[in-house]
Each structure stands twice: as structure tokens, then as C-alpha cells.
Design a protein around this motif. Sequence first.
Motif, PDB file in Angstrom:
ATOM      1  N   SER A  39       1.054  -1.375   0.095  1.00  0.00           N
ATOM      2  CA  SER A  39      -0.014  -0.060   0.043  1.00  0.00           C
ATOM      3  C   SER A  39       0.446   1.155   0.339  1.00  0.00           C
ATOM      4  O   SER A  39      -0.231   2.179  -0.463  1.00  0.00           O
ATOM      5  N   SER A  40       1.620   0.995   0.425  1.00  0.00           N
ATOM      6  CA  SER A  40       2.557   2.270   0.665  1.00  0.00           C
ATOM      7  C   SER A  40       3.346   2.900  -1.068  1.00  0.00           C
ATOM      8  O   SER A  40       3.641   3.886  -0.623  1.00  0.00           O
ATOM      9  N   ILE A  41       3.281   1.801  -2.042  1.00  0.00           N
ATOM     10  CA  ILE A  41       3.848   2.437  -3.331  1.00  0.00           C
ATOM     11  C   ILE A  41       2.364   3.655  -4.130  1.00  0.00           C
ATOM     12  O   ILE A  41       2.643   4.656  -4.310  1.00  0.00           O
ATOM     13  N   LEU A  42       1.417   2.928  -3.324  1.00  0.00           N
ATOM     14  CA  LEU A  42       0.356   3.364  -3.885  1.00  0.00           C
ATOM     15  C   LEU A  42      -0.180   5.009  -3.365  1.00  0.00           C
ATOM     16  O   LEU A  42      -0.499   5.837  -3.606  1.00  0.00           O
ATOM     17  N   GLU A  43       0.707   4.824  -1.777  1.00  0.00           N
ATOM     18  CA  GLU A  43       0.147   6.275  -1.312  1.00  0.00           C
ATOM     19  C   GLU A  43       1.407   7.568  -1.475  1.00  0.00           C
ATOM     20  O   GLU A  43       1.279   8.551  -1.379  1.00  0.00           O
ATOM     21  N   ALA A  44       2.638   6.317  -2.114  1.00  0.00           N
ATOM     22  CA  ALA A  44       3.338   7.329  -1.976  1.00  0.00           C
ATOM     23  C   ALA A  44       2.846   7.890  -3.309  1.00  0.00           C
ATOM     24  O   ALA A  44       3.431   9.915  -3.561  1.00  0.00           O
ATOM     25  N   LEU A  45       2.422   7.673  -4.828  1.00  0.00           N
ATOM     26  CA  LEU A  45       1.963   8.412  -5.542  1.00  0.00           C
ATOM     27  C   LEU A  45       1.060   9.430  -5.909  1.00  0.00           C
ATOM     28  O   LEU A  45       0.709  10.183  -5.759  1.00  0.00           O
ATOM     29  N   ASP A  46      -0.160   8.997  -4.251  1.00  0.00           N
ATOM     30  CA  ASP A  46      -1.325  10.489  -4.128  1.00  0.00           C
ATOM     31  C   ASP A  46      -0.642  11.287  -3.237  1.00  0.00           C
ATOM     32  O   ASP A  46      -1.102  12.272  -3.781  1.00  0.00           O
ATOM     33  N   PHE A  47       0.990  11.358  -3.018  1.00  0.00           N
ATOM     34  CA  PHE A  47       1.288  12.544  -2.028  1.00  0.00           C
ATOM     35  C   PHE A  47       2.328  13.152  -3.857  1.00  0.00           C
ATOM     36  O   PHE A  47       2.024  14.371  -3.681  1.00  0.00           O
ATOM     37  N   CYS A  48       2.356  12.486  -4.467  1.00  0.00           N
ATOM     38  CA  CYS A  48       3.245  13.083  -5.710  1.00  0.00           C
ATOM     39  C   CYS A  48       1.423  13.776  -6.883  1.00  0.00           C
ATOM     40  O   CYS A  48       2.116  15.104  -6.914  1.00  0.00           O
ATOM     41  N   PHE A  49       0.484  13.422  -6.490  1.00  0.00           N
ATOM     42  CA  PHE A  49      -0.260  13.674  -7.597  1.00  0.00           C
ATOM     43  C   PHE A  49      -1.686  14.899  -6.770  1.00  0.00           C
ATOM     44  O   PHE A  49      -1.482  15.439  -7.525  1.00  0.00           O
ATOM     45  N   ASN A  50      -1.274  14.006  -5.726  1.00  0.00           N
ATOM     46  CA  ASN A  50      -3.125  15.442  -5.106  1.00  0.00           C
ATOM     47  C   ASN A  50      -2.249  16.021  -3.451  1.00  0.00           C
ATOM     48  O   ASN A  50      -3.224  16.456  -2.956  1.00  0.00           O
ATOM     49  N   LYS A  51      -1.140  15.368  -3.371  1.00  0.00           N
ATOM     50  CA  LYS A  51      -0.407  16.397  -1.569  1.00  0.00           C
ATOM     51  C   LYS A  51       0.984  16.304  -2.078  1.00  0.00           C
ATOM     52  O   LYS A  51       1.764  16.964  -0.899  1.00  0.00           O
ATOM     53  N   LYS A  52       0.724  17.259  -3.712  1.00  0.00           N
ATOM     54  CA  LYS A  52       1.694  18.000  -3.920  1.00  0.00           C
ATOM     55  C   LYS A  52       2.722  18.853  -3.229  1.00  0.00           C
ATOM     56  O   LYS A  52       4.029  18.567  -2.352  1.00  0.00           O
ATOM     57  N   GLY A  53       2.073  19.278  -1.816  1.00  0.00           N
ATOM     58  CA  GLY A  53       2.743  20.720  -1.085  1.00  0.00           C
ATOM     59  C   GLY A  53       2.907  19.996   0.367  1.00  0.00           C
ATOM     60  O   GLY A  53       3.163  20.652   0.977  1.00  0.00           O
ATOM     61  N   ALA A  54       2.660  18.838   0.787  1.00  0.00           N
ATOM     62  CA  ALA A  54       1.760  18.191   1.779  1.00  0.00           C
ATOM     63  C   ALA A  54       3.684  18.224   2.578  1.00  0.00           C
ATOM     64  O   ALA A  54       4.774  17.296   2.271  1.00  0.00           O
ATOM     65  N   THR A  55       4.124  18.453   3.735  1.00  0.00           N
ATOM     66  CA  THR A  55       4.660  18.754   4.664  1.00  0.00           C
ATOM     67  C   THR A  55       5.513  16.847   5.700  1.00  0.00           C
ATOM     68  O   THR A  55       5.857  16.924   6.357  1.00  0.00           O
ATOM     69  N   ASP A  56       4.270  16.597   5.596  1.00  0.00           N
ATOM     70  CA  ASP A  56       3.656  15.085   6.764  1.00  0.00           C
ATOM     71  C   ASP A  56       3.972  14.073   6.175  1.00  0.00           C
ATOM     72  O   ASP A  56       2.833  13.012   6.453  1.00  0.00           O
ATOM     73  N   TRP A  57       5.199  13.716   5.326  1.00  0.00           N
ATOM     74  CA  TRP A  57       5.641  12.344   4.676  1.00  0.00           C
ATOM     75  C   TRP A  57       5.313  11.231   6.081  1.00  0.00           C
ATOM     76  O   TRP A  57       5.803  11.890   6.778  1.00  0.00           O
ATOM     77  N   PRO A  58       5.337  10.523   5.432  1.00  0.00           N
ATOM     78  CA  PRO A  58       5.173   8.985   6.492  1.00  0.00           C
ATOM     79  C   PRO A  58       6.539   8.562   6.328  1.00  0.00           C
ATOM     80  O   PRO A  58       6.762   7.821   5.311  1.00  0.00           O
ATOM     81  N   ILE A  59       7.810   9.015   7.112  1.00  0.00           N
ATOM     82  CA  ILE A  59       9.167   8.888   7.196  1.00  0.00           C
ATOM     83  C   ILE A  59       9.583   7.573   7.517  1.00  0.00           C
ATOM     84  O   ILE A  59       8.666   7.353   8.733  1.00  0.00           O
ATOM     85  N   ASN A  60      10.394   6.725   6.911  1.00  0.00           N
ATOM     86  CA  ASN A  60      11.011   5.724   7.169  1.00  0.00           C
ATOM     87  C   ASN A  60      11.693   6.298   8.939  1.00  0.00           C
ATOM     88  O   ASN A  60      12.587   6.701   8.518  1.00  0.00           O
ATOM     89  N   ASN A  61      11.039   5.310  10.152  1.00  0.00           N
ATOM     90  CA  ASN A  61      11.487   5.894  10.953  1.00  0.00           C
ATOM     91  C   ASN A  61      13.137   5.471  11.546  1.00  0.00           C
ATOM     92  O   ASN A  61      14.146   6.351  12.278  1.00  0.00           O
ATOM     93  N   GLU A  62      13.626   4.582  10.385  1.00  0.00           N
ATOM     94  CA  GLU A  62      14.688   4.301  10.937  1.00  0.00           C
ATOM     95  C   GLU A  62      15.951   5.427  10.029  1.00  0.00           C
ATOM     96  O   GLU A  62      16.804   5.831  10.947  1.00  0.00           O
ATOM     97  N   ALA A  63      15.551   5.903   9.097  1.00  0.00           N
ATOM     98  CA  ALA A  63      16.256   6.772   8.122  1.00  0.00           C
ATOM     99  C   ALA A  63      15.581   7.772   9.106  1.00  0.00           C
ATOM    100  O   ALA A  63      16.606   9.007   9.647  1.00  0.00           O
ATOM    101  N   LYS A  64      14.403   8.221  10.330  1.00  0.00           N
ATOM    102  CA  LYS A  64      14.529   9.616  10.604  1.00  0.00           C
ATOM    103  C   LYS A  64      15.822   9.367  12.124  1.00  0.00           C
ATOM    104  O   LYS A  64      16.214  10.728  12.142  1.00  0.00           O
ATOM    105  N   SER A  65      16.023   7.772  12.803  1.00  0.00           N
ATOM    106  CA  SER A  65      16.958   7.923  13.523  1.00  0.00           C
ATOM    107  C   SER A  65      18.019   8.452  12.595  1.00  0.00           C
ATOM    108  O   SER A  65      19.042   8.414  13.495  1.00  0.00           O
ATOM    109  N   ASP A  66      18.237   8.068  11.770  1.00  0.00           N
ATOM    110  CA  ASP A  66      19.766   8.172  11.288  1.00  0.00           C
ATOM    111  C   ASP A  66      19.812   9.763  11.084  1.00  0.00           C
ATOM    112  O   ASP A  66      20.947  10.221  10.046  1.00  0.00           O
ATOM    113  N   GLY A  67      18.910   9.934  10.989  1.00  0.00           N
ATOM    114  CA  GLY A  67      18.989  11.868  10.298  1.00  0.00           C
ATOM    115  C   GLY A  67      18.601  11.859   9.053  1.00  0.00           C
ATOM    116  O   GLY A  67      19.452  11.366   7.896  1.00  0.00           O
TER     117      GLY A  67
END
Length: 650
Positions: A39-67
Motif C-alpha cells: 500500500s505504501s507504493i499507492l500512497e506515495a503516488l497519492d502524495f505526488c499527484f494529490n498532496k503536492k505541498g504536504a509536509t507530513d510524509w510518513p518517513i521511515n523510522n530508521e531514516a528518522k533515527s539516522d537523520g
Amino acid sequence: MIISIFLRHFKIYKGINYLPISEGVGFSSIIGENGCGKSSILEALDFCFNKKGATDWPINNEAKSDGISGDNFPFIVPVFLIHKNKLRKENKPDLEQYNNAKSLSDFLWRTTIKAKGKFYDDFYKHRDELSNIYDPEEYLLLFVGKKYNDPGVYFGSFHNQLTFINDKPHETYEDAELQKFFKGFYEYINSHYSYIYIPVETDVQTYTKLETQDMQKLMDKNIQREIEKAITSKTINQINKDLDKFVKEIEEVLEIYHYKGHFKNNLTMPDLVSKIIEAYFSIKVLNKKVENSKSIPVTELSSGEKRKALIDVAYSFLRKNNDRESNIILAIDEPEASLHISNCYEQFDKLLRISKDNHQILVSTHWYGFLPIITNGSATAVTKNAKNEVTFKFLNLYNYRENILHSRKLHKGPLPIDYNIKSYNDLVQSIIISVMQDNAYYWIVCEGQSEKIYFDHYFKSEIDQKNLRILPVGGFKEVKKIYSYLTTPIKDPDYKVIGKVYCLIDTDKERIEVSEYSKDKNLLFERLVIRKNESILVEVNNVLMNPPTEIEDCLDPTIFYHALQEFSNDYQTLWDLFAKKKQELEEKYSADFFDLTKKEKEIIKSFFDDHEGFNKILFAKKYVELAEKPFFKELNKLDWIEEIKIKLYK
């Protein structure tokens, strides 16, 4: 259409991942277990098409920890394959963007840039497969994406390699220079598409309100524009004039008081439109029609019926309105969610039909029953390993069975999931339950797509009115496999079977033996064979094997003759055949429409076998096209077709 996506640090996807989605056809599926990132693939495309200005991306937790600062930022980059004629280029701004698209595509088709990362290999492999099917001179290969918290366009790992943007090729450039060159490019490409995303948790009542954005995409109508047409500026002016007069009369009574607007003194068109939408459309709720002219609000339907209603609404709008301003990409999480298994096939069948009308369908699913029956689509099987890394296996479903066999040869040890077994189990379960319902289904299981084309035509009323489904599975062995799986449950006396399954195959040169075959009124298995100038149906193990017979031998001879003529300009051998032969009008079936010699029959057989048998499909479409014309209506009866109808419904 979208053919793949680059994801970095989005939900489960840590690091840069390349995921192929399609090879340019309309139906794409993403399969796998829970939590693997479908589902993450379909949701990511939704951010690209319909939520272009969104700043609340669901970022990977490990990536958040790494910075995620500096160069370690998340991004989403869809990859498009678009025919050059499909992009707008009529006015000057569009033509400039079109030329930029050509420059980018030329680069992406040819580049061999390589750096650390498996995603490069994955992309180049997919690109090479596409170039074998699509001419790079005719089709544009484009990256058009976004990076986290950045308003500009982003081209993934190739972002800093597009040196064609300036007059100094092979030199580095600043991002500002790139953004200036591609200003408006992201919006230009995306404006050609309407992306509609239906997550599992979608509320059917809210979603199907006519004023919602997604419903307006499906209708291909902007409600605001429709209301503005009805109201007109003249109406607005008259309303303001009359109300101004009314207010002035009140102010005359008040003497030392008057009414004044905070920001404006008159109604505008948007004011009135918003109130009409609120007052008129918000009170209308989708209802399902039932017996005796009654209806039920969708809120009162079961969970499965609500899910079905979502697909029904999309199906109705997209099938009946192909003249659209933008291309629809319909993405659905688990279309089978909450559905009784007997309804899964029908749910996917509707999505398949939509995809054949030049719309792109993307689904994530746990129901694999569609895999053996798709002749034009793909599946991306996503898995997650012990290290939480996502891997994929891309399957072109046109030659699905060959792909499965090839995968087994390449893979050391067992496949993570035996898609072949699971897909047949899911499909067979759906068939079994469907024939045991009060409103039972009936099935014709046949060998290939060409048979389905003929049967869709000849059994049209049964499909529309009597719950008949035509299921092509790709050859005799696959028909036999379906029959074998169905034998035990359908013949079990403890089950009440109402519907029927009729399996039909051609008669080949080699002797066919189905060891588990036995007569049963609800499960039939027969062969089609020519006998004394008649097309007859015999039991699958019948000793009659001569002559070898295919469905093309058993069609109406006049329609067959005219359909074959349509291909003679491209096949000299057919042209020569027509030049020296005359149709035998008294013949009953196409096998004898000419008094053909054995060698001449081989000419026609070689035509049908050309292009790996794809000519059979082209011919079937032409035959049905002619058969539906009034001139051929009286000829359009085949005894063996009528016999199948009797066996199914007697």
C-alpha cells in the motif's frame, strides 16, 4: 502511464528502492504479505499527484533515527511511459514543456550512468525490457518526482546528471539552474492524469458524495463549473441588485445605522456556488436500488457490499465515459477486502474491463486468483527479508506460467511464496463458492483469449442475465488443472451445487486422457471436434481424435470468409488463396468454407500461428465485429454453441 517508482525513506522503504509496476499495459497489481510495503507504493503516488505541498510524509523510522538532513532526504519519483502524441503541445508554453520532456526522455533512454546502488541495475533491466516493446522514438520515458519539503521538481539519482539543460554539456550545474529549466514541468506532466486513490479504510458514504474531488474526477465534471453555467453572471448581478435595494430600504428605516461588508459588499460567484454545493449536494447520499423500487443507503450495507459499491461506482463512470480531459489512474488497496470469496472474481473482472478502456488500474492485494486469468497485465511481488529490506519479483502476466517456471529455475531453494499454487487455490475457491450460492454462477473454462472473445459474443445474453462467466486459462493443461481442482468439492454429495462449470478444449493430434474424469451434471469436460461436416461436442476422453479441430474450424463460414479477407493484404499467401478459390456457400462450418487441399489448410493455420498465436486474437475481434453487423445477423447461429447453452441451463 506510470511504469515504476523510485522511493527513498518512505514508510517501510529505507534507502533508495526501484519498484517496477508495469510494462506499459493497463492493469498492474502489487502482491505480498501484510507489512511488506504494498500500500505504501499507492500512497506515495497519492502524495505526488494529490498532496503536492504536504509536509507530513510518513518517513521511515530508521531514516528518522539516522537523520534526514543534508543528502539523506526522502523522495518519491514516479516513472512515466507516454506516447508522444498524448502530451499537449498546441500552445507555446505547452510546446516548451513538451520539448523539455523529449530532451529528458532522450537522456533517460540512453544513459548508462552507474554508481553504487542496486536500484540502477533494476532500472536499467526494466528499461531494456521496455525498449524491446516500445520504440524510444515514439515513447517518452520520464522521471517526474518530489523530494521531501522541497517545492521543486526532482529526478531522483539522475537529478545531478542532466547536463543537457545548459550550453555546457558534461559540466556540473546548480539546482537553481535545473529548476529554472524545468519550471512548471512537474505540473505539466501531472496535469495529463487524474490519480484516484481508494485506501482500505475509505468511507463509502463520504467518498461517493458528488461534491468530493475524487467523484468529480470520475465524472470528469467540475461541479463548480456546472453550477456557474446554470447561474451565469447576469443572475449574480440581478441578485446583488435586488438585495442592495432591500438593504437600502432597511437602512432608511434604521436612519443612523447601516450595513457594511467587512471585506466586500456584494455576493460573488464562488460565494453562491459554495452555498449551493453545501445545500444541494451535501444532503444527497448514495443508495443501492433493491427489489420493488426500494433502495438502501450505502451506510446500511455490509462491509463487503460497501467495498463492492466503491468499485461499482468507479466502474460505471469509467466504462461509460471514455471521452475525458485527463487519463485516469485508479489505485485501490485490497479490492477484495471484506468481500465474500465468491465475489472476488467479479470484483477483479470489473477492474480488468476498466483497464482495457485505456485507464490504468493499480491494486494491492492478497487475493491471487486473478493471476492465472490475466492476459494483459503485470504483478509486482513484494517481500520483506529479515533485515527489513524490501525486494521484489516482477511478473508479466501475459506469459505468467512461463515466468513462474523460469523463476523456479533461477531461484535457489523454494520461492518465498508459491504464487502459482496460491493463485489457483484462490481462483478455484471463488468458483466453488459461486456455484453453491442461491443466485448461482455458471462458468465456461476455455483455453485462451480468442475463445473468450467468441464466447463473450455468442453467450452475451447469458453473461448479462444468467450469471455466466467466461474464464480463459491459457491452454489444455491449465483447463485440466482447473477441472482437477474442482472435481472433489463439486462432486461431493454433502455440498449443494446449483451452478455449473463447463470445461472445453480443442481436439489436438495427440491422444488426450484425463484420468479423474467422470460424468457429472454440474462439472462437464468436453472437446470440440469436426465429424462428417458437423462440429460436435464429445467427452474429453472420447476416442474420436480425427481430425484435429480448433475453434476457428467451427465458426460460421461466411463471416469467417469475410473476416479472413480483412487480413489478406498483409499476407500474400492468403491473397493468393482468395484469388483462386471461391467460397463453398453450402458448407455449414468454416473448416470447409473452401474446398481446401491439405497444403492450403496449412496456409490458413500458419496465419493463425503467426505472431506467437496473437493473430488468433486479432482475427477473433474482427470476426465478432462483423458478426454484430445487421447484414450477418441471420448467419450468426452455431449449433454447438446452442448445445452448450442447453447443457449449462437444462
